[in-house]
Design a protein around this motif. Structure first.
Motif, mmCIF file in Angstrom:
data_model
loop_
_atom_site.group_PDB
_atom_site.id
_atom_site.type_symbol
_atom_site.label_atom_id
_atom_site.label_comp_id
_atom_site.label_asym_id
_atom_site.label_seq_id
_atom_site.Cartn_x
_atom_site.Cartn_y
_atom_site.Cartn_z
ATOM 1 N N ILE A 191 0.841 -1.205 0.000
ATOM 2 C CA ILE A 191 0.000 0.000 0.000
ATOM 3 C C ILE A 191 0.873 1.250 0.000
ATOM 4 O O ILE A 191 0.596 2.212 -0.723
ATOM 5 N N SER A 222 -5.317 5.476 -0.234
ATOM 6 C CA SER A 222 -5.833 4.119 -0.246
ATOM 7 C C SER A 222 -7.128 4.037 0.552
ATOM 8 O O SER A 222 -7.197 4.488 1.694
ATOM 9 N N SER A 265 -7.762 -0.564 -2.022
ATOM 10 C CA SER A 265 -6.946 -1.717 -1.651
ATOM 11 C C SER A 265 -7.942 -2.771 -1.183
ATOM 12 O O SER A 265 -8.504 -2.666 -0.099
#
Length: 120
Positions: free
Chosen positions: A25, A41, A83
């Motif tokens: 990430i 994210s 994500s």
């Protein structure tokens, strides 16, 4: 994996092992954001079933509100990616692609999504 989950996950522009999520990430934030900013994210853990219903009823209203609130306006959703955790894999999907998919599933345009779910 059901057809709806498969359709969502096919939108992924990158994947990583879920056990390496923090590193992956962080890397994606740098890549999506570019030189002058960091990408954002929005993390999701897919349920085992009823993915379409969950995405439309739970995720879509919250995601639209969040995107509009931070200035990542629909339909482009600049700098934001999802994500998405599914099993042992982390899938990275541009928010604009998820919004386009969910807009199609719901039959609502970006303008209608903003009216219904955007900040008041």
């Amino acid at each position: 994996m059901d057809a709806d989950t498969d359709e969502l996950l096919r939108l992924a522009f990158a994947q990583a092992p879920a056990n390496l999520a923090n590193v992956a990430i962080t890397r994606m934030r740098a890549e999506v954001g570019g030189e002058s900013s960091r990408g954002i994210s929005y993390e999701l853990l897919l349920p085992d079933g009823n993915v379409r219903t969950w995405l439309l009823d739970t995720v879509l209203p919250r995601l639209v509100d969040y995107l509009e609130s931070i200035g990542a306006k629909l339909p482009r959703c600049g700098g934001v990616f999802l994500s998405v955790f599914s099993g042992d894999t982390l899938h990275f999907i541009h928010a604009r692609d998820v919004i386009a998919l969910l807009s199609g599933w719901s039959g609502l345009s970006s303008d209608e999504l903003k009216r219904r779910y955007g900040p008041r």
